[in-house]
Design a protein around this motif. Structure first.
Motif, PDB file in Angstrom:
ATOM      1  N   LEU B  53       0.886  -1.238   0.172  1.00  0.00           N
ATOM      2  CA  LEU B  53      -0.201  -0.292  -0.105  1.00  0.00           C
ATOM      3  C   LEU B  53       0.862   1.009   0.114  1.00  0.00           C
ATOM      4  CD1 LEU B  53      -3.219  -0.902   2.360  1.00  0.00           C
ATOM      5  CD2 LEU B  53      -2.996  -0.558  -0.124  1.00  0.00           C
ATOM      6  N   THR B  54       2.597   1.153   0.067  1.00  0.00           N
ATOM      7  CA  THR B  54       3.290   2.276   0.292  1.00  0.00           C
ATOM      8  C   THR B  54       3.097   2.813  -1.213  1.00  0.00           C
ATOM      9  OG1 THR B  54       4.402   0.849   1.375  1.00  0.00           O
ATOM     10  CG2 THR B  54       5.735   3.193   0.344  1.00  0.00           C
ATOM     11  N   TYR B  55       2.330   1.620  -2.290  1.00  0.00           N
ATOM     12  CA  TYR B  55       2.304   2.274  -3.677  1.00  0.00           C
ATOM     13  C   TYR B  55       0.626   2.208  -3.883  1.00  0.00           C
ATOM     14  CZ  TYR B  55       7.291   1.338  -2.927  1.00  0.00           C
ATOM     15  OH  TYR B  55       8.339   0.268  -2.020  1.00  0.00           O
ATOM     16  N   LYS B  56       0.559   2.476  -3.573  1.00  0.00           N
ATOM     17  CA  LYS B  56      -1.306   2.790  -3.179  1.00  0.00           C
ATOM     18  C   LYS B  56      -1.880   3.819  -4.678  1.00  0.00           C
ATOM     19  CE  LYS B  56      -5.540   3.606  -0.888  1.00  0.00           C
ATOM     20  NZ  LYS B  56      -5.812   5.069  -1.290  1.00  0.00           N
ATOM     21  N   ALA B  57      -0.304   5.366  -4.474  1.00  0.00           N
ATOM     22  CA  ALA B  57      -0.672   6.411  -5.615  1.00  0.00           C
ATOM     23  C   ALA B  57      -0.378   5.589  -6.316  1.00  0.00           C
ATOM     24  CB  ALA B  57      -0.643   7.213  -5.149  1.00  0.00           C
ATOM     25  N   ASP B  58       0.462   4.888  -7.328  1.00  0.00           N
ATOM     26  CA  ASP B  58       1.128   4.786  -7.951  1.00  0.00           C
ATOM     27  C   ASP B  58       0.065   4.254  -9.298  1.00  0.00           C
ATOM     28  OD1 ASP B  58       3.383   5.321  -7.374  1.00  0.00           O
ATOM     29  OD2 ASP B  58       4.126   3.705  -7.369  1.00  0.00           O
ATOM     30  N   TRP B 331      -2.089  -5.886 -10.559  1.00  0.00           N
ATOM     31  CA  TRP B 331      -1.071  -4.682 -10.670  1.00  0.00           C
ATOM     32  C   TRP B 331       0.196  -4.965  -9.494  1.00  0.00           C
ATOM     33  CZ3 TRP B 331      -0.405  -2.199  -5.961  1.00  0.00           C
ATOM     34  CH2 TRP B 331       0.064  -0.851  -6.191  1.00  0.00           C
ATOM     35  N   ALA B 332      -0.762  -5.298  -7.948  1.00  0.00           N
ATOM     36  CA  ALA B 332       0.091  -5.499  -6.737  1.00  0.00           C
ATOM     37  C   ALA B 332       0.690  -7.196  -6.898  1.00  0.00           C
ATOM     38  CB  ALA B 332      -1.096  -5.758  -5.910  1.00  0.00           C
ATOM     39  N   THR B 333       0.668  -8.112  -7.822  1.00  0.00           N
ATOM     40  CA  THR B 333       1.445  -8.909  -8.092  1.00  0.00           C
ATOM     41  C   THR B 333       2.311  -9.024  -9.443  1.00  0.00           C
ATOM     42  OG1 THR B 333      -0.946 -10.472  -9.497  1.00  0.00           O
ATOM     43  CG2 THR B 333      -0.179 -10.320  -6.965  1.00  0.00           C
ATOM     44  N   SER B 334       2.183  -7.801 -10.075  1.00  0.00           N
ATOM     45  CA  SER B 334       3.137  -7.910 -11.152  1.00  0.00           C
ATOM     46  C   SER B 334       4.312  -7.934 -10.563  1.00  0.00           C
ATOM     47  CB  SER B 334       2.490  -6.814 -12.094  1.00  0.00           C
ATOM     48  OG  SER B 334       2.594  -5.206 -10.735  1.00  0.00           O
ATOM     49  N   PRO B 335       5.179  -8.271 -11.651  1.00  0.00           N
ATOM     50  CA  PRO B 335       6.731  -8.212 -10.739  1.00  0.00           C
ATOM     51  C   PRO B 335       7.868  -6.520 -10.562  1.00  0.00           C
ATOM     52  CG  PRO B 335       6.470  -8.894 -13.331  1.00  0.00           C
ATOM     53  CD  PRO B 335       5.121  -8.554 -13.488  1.00  0.00           C
ATOM     54  N   GLU B 336       7.033  -5.193 -11.038  1.00  0.00           N
ATOM     55  CA  GLU B 336       7.614  -4.423 -10.921  1.00  0.00           C
ATOM     56  C   GLU B 336       7.234  -4.045  -9.572  1.00  0.00           C
ATOM     57  OE1 GLU B 336       5.420  -0.451 -12.973  1.00  0.00           O
ATOM     58  OE2 GLU B 336       6.773  -0.054 -11.639  1.00  0.00           O
ATOM     59  N   VAL B 337       5.674  -4.458  -9.098  1.00  0.00           N
ATOM     60  CA  VAL B 337       4.722  -4.032  -7.686  1.00  0.00           C
ATOM     61  C   VAL B 337       6.066  -5.231  -6.817  1.00  0.00           C
ATOM     62  CG1 VAL B 337       3.962  -3.579  -6.253  1.00  0.00           C
ATOM     63  CG2 VAL B 337       3.133  -2.708  -7.900  1.00  0.00           C
ATOM     64  N   GLN B 338       6.418  -6.325  -7.388  1.00  0.00           N
ATOM     65  CA  GLN B 338       7.073  -6.948  -6.489  1.00  0.00           C
ATOM     66  C   GLN B 338       8.229  -7.225  -6.308  1.00  0.00           C
ATOM     67  OE1 GLN B 338       5.284 -10.873  -7.774  1.00  0.00           O
ATOM     68  NE2 GLN B 338       3.763 -10.777  -5.989  1.00  0.00           N
ATOM     69  N   LYS B 339       9.425  -5.815  -6.684  1.00  0.00           N
ATOM     70  CA  LYS B 339      10.083  -5.605  -6.894  1.00  0.00           C
ATOM     71  C   LYS B 339      10.036  -4.900  -6.045  1.00  0.00           C
ATOM     72  CE  LYS B 339      14.146  -3.722  -9.074  1.00  0.00           C
ATOM     73  NZ  LYS B 339      14.084  -3.287 -10.878  1.00  0.00           N
ATOM     74  N   LYS B 340       9.332  -3.937  -6.593  1.00  0.00           N
ATOM     75  CA  LYS B 340       9.304  -2.839  -5.585  1.00  0.00           C
ATOM     76  C   LYS B 340       8.967  -3.121  -3.368  1.00  0.00           C
ATOM     77  CE  LYS B 340       7.834  -0.028  -7.952  1.00  0.00           C
ATOM     78  NZ  LYS B 340       6.187   1.983  -8.421  1.00  0.00           N
ATOM     79  N   ALA B 347       9.723 -10.732   0.703  1.00  0.00           N
ATOM     80  CA  ALA B 347      10.326 -11.879   0.440  1.00  0.00           C
ATOM     81  C   ALA B 347       9.189 -12.495  -0.770  1.00  0.00           C
ATOM     82  CB  ALA B 347      10.148 -13.300   0.778  1.00  0.00           C
ATOM     83  N   PRO B 348       9.704 -12.148  -2.718  1.00  0.00           N
ATOM     84  CA  PRO B 348       9.156 -11.799  -3.717  1.00  0.00           C
ATOM     85  C   PRO B 348       8.498 -13.286  -3.937  1.00  0.00           C
ATOM     86  CG  PRO B 348      11.278 -11.715  -4.867  1.00  0.00           C
ATOM     87  CD  PRO B 348      11.450 -12.134  -2.972  1.00  0.00           C
ATOM     88  N   PRO B 349       7.444 -13.763  -4.658  1.00  0.00           N
ATOM     89  CA  PRO B 349       7.244 -15.115  -4.784  1.00  0.00           C
ATOM     90  C   PRO B 349       7.224 -15.771  -6.287  1.00  0.00           C
ATOM     91  CG  PRO B 349       5.440 -13.510  -5.015  1.00  0.00           C
ATOM     92  CD  PRO B 349       6.440 -12.796  -4.296  1.00  0.00           C
ATOM     93  N   ARG B 350       8.228 -14.763  -6.635  1.00  0.00           N
ATOM     94  CA  ARG B 350       8.496 -14.807  -8.691  1.00  0.00           C
ATOM     95  C   ARG B 350      10.109 -15.165  -8.242  1.00  0.00           C
ATOM     96  NH1 ARG B 350       5.482 -12.804 -12.468  1.00  0.00           N
ATOM     97  NH2 ARG B 350       3.889 -11.538 -12.196  1.00  0.00           N
ATOM     98  N   TYR B 359      17.581  -5.998  -6.404  1.00  0.00           N
ATOM     99  CA  TYR B 359      17.297  -6.386  -4.756  1.00  0.00           C
ATOM    100  C   TYR B 359      19.176  -7.508  -4.552  1.00  0.00           C
ATOM    101  CZ  TYR B 359      14.949 -10.414  -2.580  1.00  0.00           C
ATOM    102  OH  TYR B 359      14.569 -11.437  -1.215  1.00  0.00           O
ATOM    103  N   ARG B 360      19.073  -8.283  -5.773  1.00  0.00           N
ATOM    104  CA  ARG B 360      21.094  -9.316  -5.212  1.00  0.00           C
ATOM    105  C   ARG B 360      21.187  -8.534  -4.585  1.00  0.00           C
ATOM    106  NH1 ARG B 360      18.921 -14.378  -4.966  1.00  0.00           N
ATOM    107  NH2 ARG B 360      21.115 -13.726  -3.693  1.00  0.00           N
TER     108      ARG B 360
END
Lengths: 295, 433
Positions: B53-58, B331-340, B347-350, B359-360
């Motif tokens: 929810l930090t990225y809700k505005a996005d 959007w919430a489970t997209s690679p971009e948001v999950q990276k953020k 821990a990312p499920p991708r 991330y590394r």
């Protein structure tokens, strides 16, 4: 104005009064009646684990009789009720007497004495959970600094009910004290003057005059606390969730879990209606007692 | 179970095909398609949703939709959901769910919207549904229907104090027997710390106990009956309760993640078996940053079978706007948001996000993060999402597992009595399935 006209005006005024108050009355009745009727109806339903519902007749009530958890919960509820009520009435009367006689007690001290019941029960529960933590809490630290053995408090099946009763009493004794203090301030000074003239000792005065005259007030406080104690939920939910094991699983906690964790709203309603009947029974009994001790 | 496996085997290839088909739809994908709509999200107020929810505005800027968040603590969130769903209300469009706990139950009640078709037909080019953890997608598939998309990956892991181990002449434990031996040694070597701590609170026990049961080679059900009284079941019950009773803190029967993290973070426990999600809490203040080692739970006779779960995002079957709700889930489970979110310690499920250079770099900043990620990699590849009994009444089954363990910790029953009582109650639950 003729008699007929006067009657007509009175009738119109009555009609207006009924019309104006009707919405509030209907709203209030609906707000009370609907949940009760709905819960009674739910008590005759059965729900599968997936929430599928069907008519069950009295099955939920007959299940109560053979349900060990129900009888255990009832026993825990009654044990907690009796222990807490006795503690709160005894210490509430004592605290009221202290506040009544200590006329010079600064206002801030008086406020501190009665402040715990203004604290939300969730906050009180969290605070005591930290204090009573067997590893990190202050309670065991204090015990050990006096050379006493530490206790498991809320984690001990033996001590959990006395501990919860102590937490509740810490919070609600000042409330009882406040009610009793009101009663003390309304006692007629003439009987005390008569006792003084007769040379009655302070203890005799308390035993023969204060306590009998205060009884109606004490019973009123007992009624108010009984309703809360039989429905006891928040502090147990915060501190033990009914554990360890099911050592603090009161009827209210059990009913909550059956309804909101296992989705059996039918059986949960039967449990809660039974608890409601117990609460009503207790209130009626105390009301009769109040009638008997009134002066 | 067979039906579930068959359904899963059908559903996952469908999702894989969906990924390919998605390329065709990607060009037509318009994030602004539902502009002006309002989505209501019932959230568990935990670190996962907080990071999201930090990225809700996005999200609102990207889609032109309004996101209304209805946030509660976990238990209260479920109560709210039960009330809403029983009333067939459309008040909630998207909700957070733990498939390992309530998946069977909610699926059987028909509360999950079917995401299979939406994951096939309505995906942006960059979404890559096939890049999500297959184990978690499998755990969220019931009766051939994909019911939620994974938000994170988590499971219990083993935290231990390297300085205390060094002082007591101990190596990092490789087996459960090593853990017991280490606890025994630490008890005599350093009396100021609690040798071992894990979950002792009744409803919370199944989360960590399941890992122990699976590692020793046990199973919850065999031939349609509860299996706690099997030799392996009894071994797991005995070992788990003995570790907590003989080496755990006083009052461990009231311990869940909050107490465990506080005890370990405060330097008062030498070993803790607790959720990977607690890393951030445990490392708060930095006191444990340099003296903590992390491992998947050490092996038993069956090796390492860690518990792996993840929070998922589901669309309510009563939602009047499931397509718009799916946009939020996507959007919430997209690679971009999950990276953020990963950069905030979720821990990312991708696997692709876990390998992302940024991330590394974050992982490499601290040795403890490297060990955390290594443990999570084991969870992702070897994990089982079976926490408690794989039945509709899973939450209730956890109560009976917890009761058996608590009876042993409190010495109220023998292992034989505790497992027999639990099996009897659990057989009744299984029969209702």
């Amino acid at each position: 104005m003729s008699a007929t006209a006067a009657t007509s005006t009175q009738d119109r005024q009555k009609l207006e009064m009924v019309a104006l108050s009707a919405p509030a009355v209907v709203f209030t009745v609906a707000m009370i009646a609907f949940p009760v009727v709905y819960t009674i109806w739910l008590g005759f339903q059965t729900f599968s684990s997936t929430g599928k519902q069907s008519f069950a007749g009295l099955a939920n009530y007959s299940k109560l009789i053979s349900d060990y958890e129900f009888w255990h919960g009832l026993w825990i509820t009654i044990a907690l009720f009796v222990l807490s009520l006795v503690l709160q009435l005894v210490f509430g009367v004592w605290l009221a007497l202290v506040l009544f006689h200590a006329k010079r007690l600064p206002g801030i001290v008086r406020s501190l004495f009665i402040s715990p019941f203004m604290m939300p029960p969730v906050v009180a529960g969290m605070m005591w959970l930290v204090i009573l933590d067997p590893s990190l809490g202050a309670a065991n630290y204090i015990l050990q600094s006096f050379g006493l053995p530490p206790s498991d408090w809320l984690a001990s099946p033996t001590w959990v009910i006395p501990t919860v009763a102590l937490i509740d009493s810490w919070q609600w004794t000042p409330y009882v004290a406040l009610i009793v203090l009101g009663g003390l301030q309304s006692l007629p000074p003439s009987v005390y003057e008569a006792a003084q003239i007769d040379g009655a000792s302070p203890f005799k005065t308390f035993q023969r005059i204060t306590l009998p005259l205060l009884l109606p007030t004490i019973v009123t406080a007992a009624i108010l606390r009984s309703v809360d104690l039989l429905r006891f939920f928040d502090i147990i939910y915060i501190t033990t969730q009914g554990g360890p094991g099911n050592a603090s699983n009161t009827l209210n906690i059990y009913g909550f879990r059956v309804g909101f964790e296992f989705f059996n709203f039918g059986y949960a309603s039967a449990l809660m209606l039974t608890l409601t009947a117990i609460v009503f029974g207790a209130v009626l009994a105390f009301n009769r007692l109040r009638g008997a001790v009134a002066w | 179970m067979k039906a579930r496996m068959l359904a899963t085997h059908v559903a996952l290839p469908v999702l894989a095909i969906a990924a390919a088909t998605a390329q065709a739809h990607a060009a037509d994908f318009d994030w602004m398609k539902f502009k002006g709509k309002t989505i209501t999200f019932l959230a568990n107020n935990n670190p996962v949703s907080q990071a999201l929810l930090t990225y809700k505005a996005d999200f609102e800027k990207l889609t032109g939709m309004t996101l209304k968040v209805d946030g509660y603590q976990e238990q209260q969130m479920r109560q709210r959901l039960v009330t809403v769903m029983n009333a067939n209300s459309d008040e909630v469009d998207v909700f957070m769910t733990l498939p390992s706990r309530e998946g069977e139950q909610f699926a059987a009640a028909g509360w999950y919207g079917d995401l299979t078709a939406m994951a096939k037909n309505e995906v942006a080019g960059e979404y890559d549904p096939n890049g999500l953890s297959q184990a978690l997608l499998k755990a969220a598939t019931f009766g051939g229907k994909l019911t939620s998309m994974p938000m994170n990956i988590e499971g219990p892991i083993f935290y231990y104090r390297t300085d205390i181990f060094r002082k007591c002449g101990l190596e990092a434990p490789k087996t459960i027997k090593d853990v017991e031996a280490a606890a025994e040694k630490i008890k005599s070597c350093d009396s100021t710390v609690t040798p071992f701590v894990s979950r002792g609170l009744k409803p919370a026990i199944a989360y960590t106990f399941s890992n122990m049961l699976h590692n020793v080679g046990g199973s919850y059900i065999a031939n349609g009956k509860s299996n706690l009284c099997s030799a392996k079941g009894k071994e797991a019950l005995d070992t788990y309760s003995r570790l907590l009773r003989d080496f755990g803190p006083p009052g461990v029967v009231n311990y869940s993640f909050q107490q465990i993290s506080a005890l370990y973070r405060g330097g008062r426990a030498a070993m803790a078996f607790e959720s990977s999600n607690e890393l951030r809490t445990v490392m708060e203040g930095g006191a444990r940053l340099k003296d903590t080692g992390l491992l998947p739970f050490p092996a038993g006779d069956a090796g390492q079978v860690p518990t792996t779960i993840g929070w998922g995002m589901a669309v309510s079957s009563h939602s009047k706007q499931p397509d718009a709700a799916w946009y939020f889930v996507q959007w919430a489970t997209s690679p971009e948001v999950q990276k953020k979110m990963a950069l905030q310690g979720i821990a990312p499920p991708r696997p692709s996000v876990a390998k992302d250079p940024e991330y590394r770099k974050w992982i490499d900043e601290e040795p403890v993060r490297k060990e955390w990620q290594a443990a999570l990699d084991v969870l992702a590849t070897k994990g089982s999402s079976e926490v408690g009994y794989p039945i509709v009444a899973n939450p209730q089954s956890r109560e009976f597992i917890g009761q058996a363990v608590q009876d042993l910790i409190l010495k109220q029953k023998t292992v034989d009595q505790a497992c027999a009582d639990a099996d009897k109650a659990l057989d009744a639950l299984i029969a209702l399935n």
